[in-house]
Motif scaffolding. Structure first.
Motif, PDB file in Angstrom:
ATOM      1  N   LEU A 190     110.481  -7.692 -16.348  1.00  0.00           N
ATOM      2  CA  LEU A 190     111.428  -8.254 -15.383  1.00  0.00           C
ATOM      3  C   LEU A 190     110.760  -9.012 -14.235  1.00  0.00           C
ATOM      4  O   LEU A 190     111.139 -10.146 -13.953  1.00  0.00           O
ATOM      5  CB  LEU A 190     112.333  -7.147 -14.834  1.00  0.00           C
ATOM      6  N   PRO A 191     109.752  -8.449 -13.575  1.00  0.00           N
ATOM      7  CA  PRO A 191     109.149  -9.189 -12.450  1.00  0.00           C
ATOM      8  C   PRO A 191     108.374 -10.413 -12.943  1.00  0.00           C
ATOM      9  O   PRO A 191     107.555 -10.296 -13.852  1.00  0.00           O
ATOM     10  CB  PRO A 191     108.186  -8.158 -11.831  1.00  0.00           C
ATOM     11  N   ASN A 213     112.656 -21.633 -14.690  1.00  0.00           N
ATOM     12  CA  ASN A 213     113.550 -21.257 -13.600  1.00  0.00           C
ATOM     13  C   ASN A 213     113.432 -19.746 -13.429  1.00  0.00           C
ATOM     14  O   ASN A 213     113.981 -18.981 -14.225  1.00  0.00           O
ATOM     15  CB  ASN A 213     114.986 -21.668 -13.932  1.00  0.00           C
ATOM     16  N   VAL A 214     112.698 -19.310 -12.401  1.00  0.00           N
ATOM     17  CA  VAL A 214     112.387 -17.887 -12.248  1.00  0.00           C
ATOM     18  C   VAL A 214     113.657 -17.055 -12.055  1.00  0.00           C
ATOM     19  O   VAL A 214     113.796 -15.973 -12.628  1.00  0.00           O
ATOM     20  CB  VAL A 214     111.413 -17.676 -11.064  1.00  0.00           C
ATOM     21  N   MET A 218     114.953 -14.056 -14.564  1.00  0.00           N
ATOM     22  CA  MET A 218     115.195 -12.663 -14.195  1.00  0.00           C
ATOM     23  C   MET A 218     116.609 -12.220 -14.558  1.00  0.00           C
ATOM     24  O   MET A 218     116.816 -11.097 -15.031  1.00  0.00           O
ATOM     25  CB  MET A 218     114.933 -12.466 -12.701  1.00  0.00           C
ATOM     26  N   VAL A 219     117.587 -13.115 -14.363  1.00  0.00           N
ATOM     27  CA  VAL A 219     118.976 -12.772 -14.701  1.00  0.00           C
ATOM     28  C   VAL A 219     119.126 -12.558 -16.203  1.00  0.00           C
ATOM     29  O   VAL A 219     119.684 -11.544 -16.658  1.00  0.00           O
ATOM     30  CB  VAL A 219     119.944 -13.870 -14.215  1.00  0.00           C
ATOM     31  N   LEU A 220     118.620 -13.515 -17.011  1.00  0.00           N
ATOM     32  CA  LEU A 220     118.748 -13.407 -18.458  1.00  0.00           C
ATOM     33  C   LEU A 220     117.966 -12.198 -18.988  1.00  0.00           C
ATOM     34  O   LEU A 220     118.445 -11.479 -19.870  1.00  0.00           O
ATOM     35  CB  LEU A 220     118.246 -14.687 -19.128  1.00  0.00           C
ATOM     36  N   THR A 221     116.769 -11.960 -18.435  1.00  0.00           N
ATOM     37  CA  THR A 221     115.962 -10.819 -18.862  1.00  0.00           C
ATOM     38  C   THR A 221     116.672  -9.513 -18.541  1.00  0.00           C
ATOM     39  O   THR A 221     116.699  -8.583 -19.371  1.00  0.00           O
ATOM     40  CB  THR A 221     114.581 -10.846 -18.175  1.00  0.00           C
ATOM     41  N   THR A 420     111.957 -16.666 -22.679  1.00  0.00           N
ATOM     42  CA  THR A 420     112.473 -15.530 -21.914  1.00  0.00           C
ATOM     43  C   THR A 420     112.702 -14.325 -22.823  1.00  0.00           C
ATOM     44  O   THR A 420     112.298 -13.197 -22.503  1.00  0.00           O
ATOM     45  CB  THR A 420     113.782 -15.911 -21.204  1.00  0.00           C
ATOM     46  N   LEU A 421     113.344 -14.550 -23.956  1.00  0.00           N
ATOM     47  CA  LEU A 421     113.620 -13.463 -24.889  1.00  0.00           C
ATOM     48  C   LEU A 421     112.341 -13.002 -25.595  1.00  0.00           C
ATOM     49  O   LEU A 421     112.196 -11.822 -25.923  1.00  0.00           O
ATOM     50  CB  LEU A 421     114.654 -13.911 -25.928  1.00  0.00           C
TER      51      LEU A 421
END
Length: 449
Positions: A190-191, A213-214, A218-221, A420-421
């Motif tokens: 997450l971080p 886009n950090v 974080m939202v998607l993760t 991200t995934l």
């Protein structure tokens, strides 16, 4: 009766040991099959044999034998391989973290924390609320120290189980131990300042000119993690269906109202300072000298220094801790020996001299070509999920990333979403002891079978 039940177990053990040696030795007589090299065939055979040995014979002696066999392939010398394994930062961090957790446990602080958790009114008589409290705690701590969070939350849960009456044979303890390992492991994704995200953010920009886009990451993760935890919780509640009657009948009045003594308070202060020291490199300004020093020595160095600090301290004229006694009682040597073999073996498996990476690319290219965006992402992530359970997570990502870059232009998928995934997918590795540090300590956990 004791003799009759023990003989089959011994026979099965020796049969598995023979199979392990047959696989290891047999790999040296197999011919090279392109694109695998002669070294690659041997390394692959040793890897398969080692995983079999770990899962059927134990963790210590197969690690030693396999590392010796690896040195005979011509890949590297035994001293160099041992230096790579024993000197790896994860091996060192785990060793010192086991020591530090041992200090907390020996002081009685873990039991106090466990009783404080059990005395929370929200968890009183609600087994699955207690279950989620542990998952949330391990997830939050795991955002900055995944293996440390696993070991710490396990230690607290052991005390909870002891107070309630659960044993290692109960299903509830097993789903809890696995759940703690899972949530603390994915929590580290997450971080955005962790090694994995930082590495792949940089690769995304270098290879494709696309900055991550950090906030979106974080939202998607976090949503992805909620789905994973939700599925695991549903699996625990509706599939495993453990007996929770001990928790339902449990009342906080049954617990002692413990108060911390002076020694336990000092251990607590030491623990809080340790957590702060781990967090400083991530949150404090990079220009500060303290941030630079702590970032330079890393998590293994920070943990080792706090163990040294505890050893240097005095309480009532005596050493604050007995290091030798803590090593004897607190260090799970199975895990340390496992790590000493995992990292050299995984490094050899994915080295350019073996041809394994080319072999996997040859398999994956035709499988992904001509697919739609969703199917492309699904197959790529499934491939990464399988491979990451047999080698180091970052290495898996480094293997999959160039394949994604080469093929994604034809399917119209969003690279940032897949990356991200991918970061979480390559981290969820528990199938074998070689899969990840969390997989290794989970395999070595005596409460699991």
């Amino acid at each position: 009766m004791a003799v009759e039940t023990q003989v089959p177990k011994q026979t099965k053990y020796y049969i598995n040991a023979v199979i392990y040696f047959v696989i290891i030795v047999g790999s040296f007589f197999l011919p090279a099959v392109e694109p695998l090299t002669d070294v690659g065939v041997k390394v692959l055979g040793i890897f398969i044999g080692t995983v079999y040995g770990w899962t059927s014979c134990g963790l210590v002696w197969p690690s030693i034998v396999s590392l010796t066999a690896l040195s005979l392939t011509g890949y590297n010398t035994l001293p160099a391989l041992m230096l790579e394994g024993w000197g790896h930062q994860i091996t060192l961090f785990t060793f010192f973290m086991l020591l530090f957790v041992g200090i907390i446990d020996a002081s009685g602080l873990s039991r106090w924390i466990a009783i404080r958790v059990l005395r929370l009114k929200v968890a009183n008589g609600r087994p699955w609320m207690l279950y989620f409290l542990f998952l949330v705690a391990s997830y939050l701590i795991g955002t900055f120290a995944a293996v440390g969070a696993t070991l710490l939350c396990w230690n607290i849960f052991y005390n909870v189980a002891h107070e309630i009456g659960y044993t290692s044979k109960d299903k509830f303890t097993k789903v809890m131990i696995l759940g703690i390992a899972l949530t603390s492991t994915i929590g580290q994704c997450l971080p955005p300042f962790q090694i994995g995200p930082m590495l792949f953010f940089g690769m995304l920009e270098d290879f494709m000119g696309m900055p991550m886009n950090v906030g979106g990451y974080m939202v998607l993760t976090f949503i992805f993690h909620l789905i994973i935890i939700g599925f695991y919780a549903a699996f625990s509640i509706f599939i495993v269906r453990p007996d929770t009657s001990l928790l339902k009948n449990f009342n906080i009045d049954m617990l002692p109202n413990m108060k911390l003594d002076v020694y336990q308070k000092r251990v607590g202060y030491l623990f809080i300072a340790f957590i702060v020291a781990l967090l400083v490199p991530s949150f404090m300004p990079k220009a500060w000298k303290i941030t630079q020093v702590l970032a330079g020595i890393g998590s293994p160095g920070i943990t080792a220094l706090f163990v040294a600090l505890a050893a240097a301290m005095r309480f009532d004229g005596k050493p604050f801790i007995n290091v030798a006694d803590t090593i004897y009682k607190g260090v799970v040597w199975d895990v340390v020996f496992l790590f000493s073999c995992v990292f050299p073996l995984s490094g050899a498996l994915t080295s350019d001299v073996t041809g394994v990476k080319i072999f996997l690319n040859d398999i994956l290219g035709p499988l992904l070509t001509g697919r739609g965006a969703f199917l492309f992402a699904f197959l790529l992530l499934m491939f990464a999920l399988v491979v990451t359970n047999f080698t180091i997570n970052i290495v898996t990502g480094l293997m999959v990333f160039p394949i994604m870059v080469a093929l994604i232009g034809n399917v119209g998928a969003n690279p940032a979403v897949i990356v991200t995934l991918l970061i979480t997918t390559i981290t969820m590795a528990f199938l074998t002891p070689a899969a990840s540090p969390a997989g290794a300590v989970t395999y070595a956990n005596e409460w699991l079978t």
